[in-house]
Scaffold this motif. Structure first.
Motif, PDB file in Angstrom:
ATOM      1  N   TYR A  35      -8.394  -0.011 -11.731  1.00  0.00           N
ATOM      2  CA  TYR A  35      -8.022  -0.980 -10.876  1.00  0.00           C
ATOM      3  C   TYR A  35      -9.298  -0.925  -9.989  1.00  0.00           C
ATOM      4  CZ  TYR A  35      -3.241  -0.088 -12.860  1.00  0.00           C
ATOM      5  OH  TYR A  35      -2.260  -0.151 -13.702  1.00  0.00           O
ATOM      6  N   PRO A  36      -9.685  -2.107  -9.411  1.00  0.00           N
ATOM      7  CA  PRO A  36     -10.810  -1.979  -8.614  1.00  0.00           C
ATOM      8  C   PRO A  36     -10.131  -1.281  -7.345  1.00  0.00           C
ATOM      9  CG  PRO A  36     -10.276  -4.404  -9.279  1.00  0.00           C
ATOM     10  CD  PRO A  36      -9.027  -3.226  -9.799  1.00  0.00           C
ATOM     11  N   VAL A  37     -11.289  -0.509  -6.676  1.00  0.00           N
ATOM     12  CA  VAL A  37     -10.704   0.557  -5.691  1.00  0.00           C
ATOM     13  C   VAL A  37      -9.804   0.033  -4.744  1.00  0.00           C
ATOM     14  CG1 VAL A  37     -11.780   1.921  -3.701  1.00  0.00           C
ATOM     15  CG2 VAL A  37     -13.003   1.897  -5.916  1.00  0.00           C
ATOM     16  N   PRO A  38     -10.335  -1.369  -4.071  1.00  0.00           N
ATOM     17  CA  PRO A  38      -9.271  -1.787  -2.880  1.00  0.00           C
ATOM     18  C   PRO A  38      -7.876  -2.113  -3.498  1.00  0.00           C
ATOM     19  CG  PRO A  38     -11.183  -3.116  -2.964  1.00  0.00           C
ATOM     20  CD  PRO A  38     -11.254  -1.907  -4.083  1.00  0.00           C
ATOM     21  N   ASP A  39      -7.846  -2.479  -4.789  1.00  0.00           N
ATOM     22  CA  ASP A  39      -6.468  -2.711  -5.554  1.00  0.00           C
ATOM     23  C   ASP A  39      -5.725  -1.449  -5.652  1.00  0.00           C
ATOM     24  OD1 ASP A  39      -4.251  -4.166  -6.778  1.00  0.00           O
ATOM     25  OD2 ASP A  39      -5.193  -3.864  -8.608  1.00  0.00           O
ATOM     26  N   ALA A  42      -4.423  -0.149  -2.242  1.00  0.00           N
ATOM     27  CA  ALA A  42      -3.308  -0.949  -1.893  1.00  0.00           C
ATOM     28  C   ALA A  42      -2.049  -0.304  -2.748  1.00  0.00           C
ATOM     29  CB  ALA A  42      -3.413  -2.352  -2.029  1.00  0.00           C
ATOM     30  N   ARG A  43      -2.191  -0.298  -3.956  1.00  0.00           N
ATOM     31  CA  ARG A  43      -1.209   0.128  -4.939  1.00  0.00           C
ATOM     32  C   ARG A  43      -0.513   1.398  -4.567  1.00  0.00           C
ATOM     33  NH1 ARG A  43      -0.605  -2.638 -10.092  1.00  0.00           N
ATOM     34  NH2 ARG A  43      -1.909  -4.388 -10.076  1.00  0.00           N
ATOM     35  N   MET A  48       3.325   5.187  -2.482  1.00  0.00           N
ATOM     36  CA  MET A  48       3.548   6.375  -1.632  1.00  0.00           C
ATOM     37  C   MET A  48       4.534   6.090  -0.503  1.00  0.00           C
ATOM     38  SD  MET A  48       2.116   9.181  -2.964  1.00  0.00           S
ATOM     39  CE  MET A  48       2.621   8.149  -4.359  1.00  0.00           C
ATOM     40  N   GLU A  49       4.717   4.889   0.185  1.00  0.00           N
ATOM     41  CA  GLU A  49       5.404   4.411   1.113  1.00  0.00           C
ATOM     42  C   GLU A  49       6.841   4.163   0.417  1.00  0.00           C
ATOM     43  OE1 GLU A  49       3.480   0.963   2.704  1.00  0.00           O
ATOM     44  OE2 GLU A  49       2.175   2.335   3.851  1.00  0.00           O
ATOM     45  N   ARG A  50       6.969   3.488  -0.590  1.00  0.00           N
ATOM     46  CA  ARG A  50       8.257   3.483  -1.285  1.00  0.00           C
ATOM     47  C   ARG A  50       8.548   5.022  -1.664  1.00  0.00           C
ATOM     48  NH1 ARG A  50       7.126  -1.292  -5.773  1.00  0.00           N
ATOM     49  NH2 ARG A  50       6.814  -2.988  -4.094  1.00  0.00           N
ATOM     50  N   ALA A  51       8.040   5.669  -2.237  1.00  0.00           N
ATOM     51  CA  ALA A  51       8.447   7.064  -2.539  1.00  0.00           C
ATOM     52  C   ALA A  51       8.994   7.789  -1.334  1.00  0.00           C
ATOM     53  CB  ALA A  51       7.294   7.830  -3.116  1.00  0.00           C
ATOM     54  N   SER A  52       8.358   7.626  -0.324  1.00  0.00           N
ATOM     55  CA  SER A  52       8.868   8.086   0.993  1.00  0.00           C
ATOM     56  C   SER A  52      10.245   7.572   1.496  1.00  0.00           C
ATOM     57  CB  SER A  52       7.881   8.078   2.168  1.00  0.00           C
ATOM     58  OG  SER A  52       8.080   8.862   3.390  1.00  0.00           O
ATOM     59  N   GLY A  53      10.091   6.296   1.182  1.00  0.00           N
ATOM     60  CA  GLY A  53      11.183   5.630   1.683  1.00  0.00           C
ATOM     61  C   GLY A  53      12.579   6.095   0.913  1.00  0.00           C
ATOM     62  N   ARG A  54      12.421   6.392  -0.416  1.00  0.00           N
ATOM     63  CA  ARG A  54      13.358   6.748  -1.348  1.00  0.00           C
ATOM     64  C   ARG A  54      14.235   8.102  -0.951  1.00  0.00           C
ATOM     65  NH1 ARG A  54      11.639   4.696  -7.565  1.00  0.00           N
ATOM     66  NH2 ARG A  54      11.809   2.574  -7.051  1.00  0.00           N
ATOM     67  N   VAL A  55      13.020   8.997  -0.662  1.00  0.00           N
ATOM     68  CA  VAL A  55      13.379  10.368  -0.149  1.00  0.00           C
ATOM     69  C   VAL A  55      14.231  10.220   0.919  1.00  0.00           C
ATOM     70  CG1 VAL A  55      12.550  12.447   0.721  1.00  0.00           C
ATOM     71  CG2 VAL A  55      11.567  11.423  -1.488  1.00  0.00           C
ATOM     72  N   GLU A  56      13.820   9.349   2.163  1.00  0.00           N
ATOM     73  CA  GLU A  56      14.405   9.436   3.234  1.00  0.00           C
ATOM     74  C   GLU A  56      15.848   8.605   3.083  1.00  0.00           C
ATOM     75  OE1 GLU A  56      13.590   7.464   7.830  1.00  0.00           O
ATOM     76  OE2 GLU A  56      12.384   6.825   6.208  1.00  0.00           O
ATOM     77  N   ILE A  73      -5.789  10.498  -0.754  1.00  0.00           N
ATOM     78  CA  ILE A  73      -6.178   9.273  -1.479  1.00  0.00           C
ATOM     79  C   ILE A  73      -7.010   8.363  -0.600  1.00  0.00           C
ATOM     80  CG2 ILE A  73      -5.539   7.014  -2.645  1.00  0.00           C
ATOM     81  CD1 ILE A  73      -3.019   8.621  -3.558  1.00  0.00           C
ATOM     82  N   GLU A  74      -6.697   8.044   0.594  1.00  0.00           N
ATOM     83  CA  GLU A  74      -7.369   7.476   1.513  1.00  0.00           C
ATOM     84  C   GLU A  74      -8.596   7.976   1.864  1.00  0.00           C
ATOM     85  OE1 GLU A  74      -3.850   5.141   3.942  1.00  0.00           O
ATOM     86  OE2 GLU A  74      -4.270   6.893   4.723  1.00  0.00           O
ATOM     87  N   ALA A  75      -8.758   9.397   1.995  1.00  0.00           N
ATOM     88  CA  ALA A  75      -9.936  10.108   2.288  1.00  0.00           C
ATOM     89  C   ALA A  75     -11.010   9.812   1.213  1.00  0.00           C
ATOM     90  CB  ALA A  75      -9.572  11.551   2.771  1.00  0.00           C
TER      91      ALA A  75
END
Length: 94
Positions: A35-39, A42-43, A48-56, A73-75
């Motif tokens: 995957y290109p770095v920006p893609d 984004a993925r 991670m947002e979906r995973a956190s939401g599922r836990v919540e 990952i962002e760092a």
């Protein structure tokens, strides 16, 4: 909600094992694909947002481990000298 690990190879050749508290990464990444770095970023954010939401939804609180992984990952992406490179997804395991 099985925790899932996936191994990636960064554009600089370094390999890293990443963590998700949910199998949601299998919806966004495929072993053997690059995957290109920006893609990739984004993925990873979506995963991670979906995973956190599922836990919540299941436990009543967001998943700090998912958000910590996203921060790492962002760092890592921010420190890449080649933002036009690709991140290879080597393996996904549960």
């Amino acid at each position: 909600m099985p925790e899932t690990f996936w191994t990636v190879r960064w554009p600089d050749g370094a390999e890293e094992r990443l963590y998700s508290p949910s199998s949601v990464v299998t919806e966004l990444f495929e072993a053997g694909q690059s995957y290109p770095v920006p893609d990739f970023l984004a993925r990873a954010r979506t995963a991670m947002e979906r995973a956190s939401g599922r836990v919540e939804r299941k436990y009543g609180f967001a998943c700090s481990a998912a958000m910590d992984q996203l921060g790492r990952i962002e760092a890592r992406v921010a420190g890449l000298p080649d933002q036009k490179g690709k991140v290879a997804c080597l393996e996904i395991s549960q």
